[in-house]
Scaffold this motif. Structure first.
Motif, PDB file in Angstrom:
ATOM      1  N   ARG A  34      40.328  42.132  45.157  1.00  0.00           N
ATOM      2  CA  ARG A  34      39.913  43.020  44.062  1.00  0.00           C
ATOM      3  C   ARG A  34      38.715  43.859  44.452  1.00  0.00           C
ATOM      4  N   ASN A  63      45.268  40.417  41.615  1.00  0.00           N
ATOM      5  CA  ASN A  63      46.181  40.323  40.476  1.00  0.00           C
ATOM      6  C   ASN A  63      46.134  39.002  39.721  1.00  0.00           C
ATOM      7  N   LYS A  64      45.053  38.250  39.832  1.00  0.00           N
ATOM      8  CA  LYS A  64      44.910  37.015  39.060  1.00  0.00           C
ATOM      9  C   LYS A  64      43.524  36.997  38.441  1.00  0.00           C
ATOM     10  N   ASN A  65      43.449  36.575  37.173  1.00  0.00           N
ATOM     11  CA  ASN A  65      42.140  36.391  36.565  1.00  0.00           C
ATOM     12  C   ASN A  65      41.668  34.968  36.840  1.00  0.00           C
ATOM     13  N   ILE A  66      40.519  34.619  36.322  1.00  0.00           N
ATOM     14  CA  ILE A  66      39.936  33.311  36.595  1.00  0.00           C
ATOM     15  C   ILE A  66      40.814  32.166  36.079  1.00  0.00           C
ATOM     16  N   GLU A  68      44.215  32.254  35.612  1.00  0.00           N
ATOM     17  CA  GLU A  68      45.414  32.177  36.460  1.00  0.00           C
ATOM     18  C   GLU A  68      45.084  31.552  37.805  1.00  0.00           C
ATOM     19  N   THR A  69      43.908  31.863  38.330  1.00  0.00           N
ATOM     20  CA  THR A  69      43.488  31.270  39.596  1.00  0.00           C
ATOM     21  C   THR A  69      43.287  29.767  39.436  1.00  0.00           C
ATOM     22  N   GLY A  90      40.915  33.888  27.365  1.00  0.00           N
ATOM     23  CA  GLY A  90      41.442  34.390  28.632  1.00  0.00           C
ATOM     24  C   GLY A  90      41.054  35.823  28.921  1.00  0.00           C
ATOM     25  N   ALA A  91      41.115  36.697  27.926  1.00  0.00           N
ATOM     26  CA  ALA A  91      40.773  38.109  28.131  1.00  0.00           C
ATOM     27  C   ALA A  91      39.301  38.266  28.484  1.00  0.00           C
ATOM     28  N   SER A  94      38.575  37.583  32.021  1.00  0.00           N
ATOM     29  CA  SER A  94      39.198  38.495  32.972  1.00  0.00           C
ATOM     30  C   SER A  94      38.228  39.600  33.382  1.00  0.00           C
TER      31      SER A  94
END
Length: 123
Positions: A34, A63-66, A68-69, A90-91, A94
């Motif tokens: 990123r 392409n992954k936020n915290i 998703e990681t 979640g947002a 991000s």
């Protein structure tokens, strides 16, 4: 040794992301997918199964936020994922970090201290 890398050398993560290593003054810097950068503050710390390298910021695969990681890479963060999902955060996570991620053991200790049995009942 890690410090012997050249500018622009690729670095593959366990999850298959490619990061880049560059010099930053007298040290080294890692750039993630990123374009976020983190300085390597201590390199080549010997361990029984390889070497550790301490960095000063959290890096994420592209392409992954915290969240998703955390889901993809560490089962010890599953309670964090449950808490973030239950609180609909979640947002927010991000956006720009850095973020600190408590492990399942840290959450278990907190839940025990609060005398609750699950994240959902803590609210």
């Amino acid at each position: 040794m890690f410090c012997d890398r050249d500018d622009g050398d690729p670095l593959s993560t366990v999850q298959g992301a490619i990061f880049r290593i560059d010099t930053a003054g007298a040290g080294l810097r890692v750039t993630d997918g990123r374009n976020r950068t983190s300085n390597i503050v201590t390199a080549d710390i010997a361990d029984s199964n390889g070497s550790l390298h301490a960095i000063d910021k959290v890096l994420l695969p592209p392409n992954k936020n915290i969240v998703e990681t955390a889901i993809a890479s560490n089962p010890e963060l599953s309670i964090l994922v449950e808490a973030v999902t239950a609180a609909n955060l979640g947002a927010m996570l991000s956006g720009a970090g850095p973020f600190t991620a408590p492990t399942n053991a840290a959450f278990a200790a907190l839940l025990s201290e609060l005398n609750v049995s699950a994240i959902r009942s803590a609210g």
